[in-house]
Design a protein around this motif. Structure first.
Motif, PDB file in Angstrom:
ATOM      1  N   ILE A   1       0.815  -1.211   0.000  1.00  0.00           N
ATOM      2  CA  ILE A   1       0.000   0.000   0.000  1.00  0.00           C
ATOM      3  C   ILE A   1       0.851   1.264   0.000  1.00  0.00           C
ATOM      4  O   ILE A   1       0.344   2.343  -0.302  1.00  0.00           O
ATOM      5  CB  ILE A   1      -1.020   0.030   1.164  1.00  0.00           C
ATOM      6  CG1 ILE A   1      -0.335   0.047   2.516  1.00  0.00           C
ATOM      7  CG2 ILE A   1      -1.982  -1.137   1.037  1.00  0.00           C
ATOM      8  CD1 ILE A   1      -1.287   0.201   3.690  1.00  0.00           C
ATOM      9  N   LEU A   2       2.125   1.133   0.292  1.00  0.00           N
ATOM     10  CA  LEU A   2       3.021   2.291   0.240  1.00  0.00           C
ATOM     11  C   LEU A   2       3.535   2.569  -1.175  1.00  0.00           C
ATOM     12  O   LEU A   2       4.075   3.645  -1.433  1.00  0.00           O
ATOM     13  CB  LEU A   2       4.205   2.098   1.192  1.00  0.00           C
ATOM     14  CG  LEU A   2       3.854   2.044   2.676  1.00  0.00           C
ATOM     15  CD1 LEU A   2       5.102   1.727   3.493  1.00  0.00           C
ATOM     16  CD2 LEU A   2       3.219   3.344   3.136  1.00  0.00           C
ATOM     17  N   LEU A   3       3.348   1.613  -2.085  1.00  0.00           N
ATOM     18  CA  LEU A   3       3.807   1.800  -3.447  1.00  0.00           C
ATOM     19  C   LEU A   3       2.955   2.866  -4.140  1.00  0.00           C
ATOM     20  O   LEU A   3       1.732   2.901  -3.964  1.00  0.00           O
ATOM     21  CB  LEU A   3       3.725   0.488  -4.228  1.00  0.00           C
ATOM     22  CG  LEU A   3       4.617  -0.638  -3.731  1.00  0.00           C
ATOM     23  CD1 LEU A   3       4.327  -1.923  -4.484  1.00  0.00           C
ATOM     24  CD2 LEU A   3       6.077  -0.255  -3.857  1.00  0.00           C
ATOM     25  N   PRO A   4       3.587   3.728  -4.937  1.00  0.00           N
ATOM     26  CA  PRO A   4       2.836   4.816  -5.574  1.00  0.00           C
ATOM     27  C   PRO A   4       1.737   4.339  -6.531  1.00  0.00           C
ATOM     28  O   PRO A   4       0.739   5.030  -6.698  1.00  0.00           O
ATOM     29  CB  PRO A   4       3.890   5.611  -6.335  1.00  0.00           C
ATOM     30  CG  PRO A   4       5.190   4.956  -6.110  1.00  0.00           C
ATOM     31  CD  PRO A   4       5.002   3.770  -5.235  1.00  0.00           C
ATOM     32  N   LYS A   5       1.889   3.174  -7.134  1.00  0.00           N
ATOM     33  CA  LYS A   5       0.892   2.704  -8.104  1.00  0.00           C
ATOM     34  C   LYS A   5      -0.231   1.892  -7.473  1.00  0.00           C
ATOM     35  O   LYS A   5      -1.198   1.551  -8.142  1.00  0.00           O
ATOM     36  CB  LYS A   5       1.570   1.885  -9.203  1.00  0.00           C
ATOM     37  CG  LYS A   5       2.458   2.737 -10.078  1.00  0.00           C
ATOM     38  CD  LYS A   5       2.969   1.961 -11.252  1.00  0.00           C
ATOM     39  CE  LYS A   5       3.816   2.877 -12.122  1.00  0.00           C
ATOM     40  NZ  LYS A   5       4.212   2.231 -13.355  1.00  0.00           N
TER      41      LYS A   5
ATOM     42  N   GLU B   1      -7.941  -5.972  -7.562  1.00  0.00           N
ATOM     43  CA  GLU B   1      -7.787  -7.018  -8.571  1.00  0.00           C
ATOM     44  C   GLU B   1      -7.182  -6.464  -9.859  1.00  0.00           C
ATOM     45  O   GLU B   1      -6.377  -7.133 -10.508  1.00  0.00           O
ATOM     46  CB  GLU B   1      -9.123  -7.694  -8.840  1.00  0.00           C
ATOM     47  CG  GLU B   1      -9.548  -8.585  -7.686  1.00  0.00           C
ATOM     48  CD  GLU B   1     -10.911  -9.219  -7.862  1.00  0.00           C
ATOM     49  OE1 GLU B   1     -11.677  -8.776  -8.762  1.00  0.00           O
ATOM     50  OE2 GLU B   1     -11.212 -10.151  -7.106  1.00  0.00           O
ATOM     51  N   ALA B   2      -7.539  -5.243 -10.232  1.00  0.00           N
ATOM     52  CA  ALA B   2      -6.944  -4.614 -11.413  1.00  0.00           C
ATOM     53  C   ALA B   2      -5.453  -4.395 -11.195  1.00  0.00           C
ATOM     54  O   ALA B   2      -4.635  -4.621 -12.100  1.00  0.00           O
ATOM     55  CB  ALA B   2      -7.645  -3.295 -11.721  1.00  0.00           C
ATOM     56  N   TYR B   3      -5.072  -3.974 -10.000  1.00  0.00           N
ATOM     57  CA  TYR B   3      -3.656  -3.785  -9.669  1.00  0.00           C
ATOM     58  C   TYR B   3      -2.906  -5.117  -9.782  1.00  0.00           C
ATOM     59  O   TYR B   3      -1.817  -5.188 -10.349  1.00  0.00           O
ATOM     60  CB  TYR B   3      -3.505  -3.208  -8.259  1.00  0.00           C
ATOM     61  CG  TYR B   3      -2.075  -3.108  -7.822  1.00  0.00           C
ATOM     62  CD1 TYR B   3      -1.301  -2.010  -8.166  1.00  0.00           C
ATOM     63  CD2 TYR B   3      -1.472  -4.125  -7.090  1.00  0.00           C
ATOM     64  CE1 TYR B   3       0.026  -1.931  -7.787  1.00  0.00           C
ATOM     65  CE2 TYR B   3      -0.153  -4.052  -6.710  1.00  0.00           C
ATOM     66  CZ  TYR B   3       0.588  -2.954  -7.051  1.00  0.00           C
ATOM     67  OH  TYR B   3       1.913  -2.887  -6.678  1.00  0.00           O
ATOM     68  N   ILE B   4      -3.500  -6.170  -9.256  1.00  0.00           N
ATOM     69  CA  ILE B   4      -2.854  -7.487  -9.300  1.00  0.00           C
ATOM     70  C   ILE B   4      -2.655  -7.928 -10.755  1.00  0.00           C
ATOM     71  O   ILE B   4      -1.573  -8.389 -11.118  1.00  0.00           O
ATOM     72  CB  ILE B   4      -3.695  -8.527  -8.521  1.00  0.00           C
ATOM     73  CG1 ILE B   4      -3.646  -8.216  -7.022  1.00  0.00           C
ATOM     74  CG2 ILE B   4      -3.202  -9.948  -8.795  1.00  0.00           C
ATOM     75  CD1 ILE B   4      -4.644  -9.006  -6.197  1.00  0.00           C
ATOM     76  N   ARG B   5      -3.707  -7.788 -11.579  1.00  0.00           N
ATOM     77  CA  ARG B   5      -3.582  -8.185 -12.988  1.00  0.00           C
ATOM     78  C   ARG B   5      -2.464  -7.417 -13.692  1.00  0.00           C
ATOM     79  O   ARG B   5      -1.722  -7.965 -14.498  1.00  0.00           O
ATOM     80  CB  ARG B   5      -4.896  -7.937 -13.728  1.00  0.00           C
ATOM     81  CG  ARG B   5      -5.941  -8.995 -13.522  1.00  0.00           C
ATOM     82  CD  ARG B   5      -7.106  -8.832 -14.478  1.00  0.00           C
ATOM     83  NE  ARG B   5      -7.737  -7.525 -14.418  1.00  0.00           N
ATOM     84  CZ  ARG B   5      -8.702  -7.182 -13.563  1.00  0.00           C
ATOM     85  NH1 ARG B   5      -9.132  -8.064 -12.688  1.00  0.00           N
ATOM     86  NH2 ARG B   5      -9.223  -5.986 -13.580  1.00  0.00           N
ATOM     87  N   GLU B   6      -2.327  -6.157 -13.362  1.00  0.00           N
ATOM     88  CA  GLU B   6      -1.332  -5.319 -14.024  1.00  0.00           C
ATOM     89  C   GLU B   6       0.094  -5.567 -13.532  1.00  0.00           C
ATOM     90  O   GLU B   6       1.045  -5.440 -14.285  1.00  0.00           O
ATOM     91  CB  GLU B   6      -1.686  -3.845 -13.809  1.00  0.00           C
ATOM     92  CG  GLU B   6      -0.848  -2.888 -14.597  1.00  0.00           C
ATOM     93  CD  GLU B   6      -1.308  -1.455 -14.425  1.00  0.00           C
ATOM     94  OE1 GLU B   6      -0.433  -0.564 -14.436  1.00  0.00           O
ATOM     95  OE2 GLU B   6      -2.514  -1.216 -14.278  1.00  0.00           O
ATOM     96  N   HIS B   7       0.259  -5.934 -12.266  1.00  0.00           N
ATOM     97  CA  HIS B   7       1.590  -5.993 -11.670  1.00  0.00           C
ATOM     98  C   HIS B   7       2.089  -7.385 -11.293  1.00  0.00           C
ATOM     99  O   HIS B   7       3.236  -7.529 -10.893  1.00  0.00           O
ATOM    100  CB  HIS B   7       1.637  -5.093 -10.435  1.00  0.00           C
ATOM    101  CG  HIS B   7       1.500  -3.653 -10.781  1.00  0.00           C
ATOM    102  ND1 HIS B   7       0.278  -3.020 -10.830  1.00  0.00           N
ATOM    103  CD2 HIS B   7       2.419  -2.731 -11.131  1.00  0.00           C
ATOM    104  CE1 HIS B   7       0.462  -1.764 -11.178  1.00  0.00           C
ATOM    105  NE2 HIS B   7       1.744  -1.568 -11.374  1.00  0.00           N
TER     106      HIS B   7
END
Length: 53
Positions: free
Chosen positions: A10-14, A34-40
């Motif tokens: 949660i500290l990551l800027p993205k 879930e969108a963050y997980i798919r992207e990263h």
């Protein structure tokens, strides 16, 4: 996932911003996370043909 790993993420800027901040902690929308997980998420290595039988 451990709490300490989640605190790192949660500290990551993205990482998506919380939907709401409550006294007991922050709340994220499942769709945002879930969108963050798919992207990263790192792609899985290809399966070894010898192991498939």
């Amino acid at each position: 996932m451990s709490r300490s790993r989640f605190r790192q993420l949660i500290l990551l800027p993205k990482f998506p911003a919380p939907f709401q901040k409550l006294i007991g902690g922050s709340v994220w929308l499942r769709s945002d996370v879930e969108a963050y997980i798919r992207e990263h998420r790192r792609p899985k290595p290809p399966a070894d043909d010898d192991e498939q039988a």
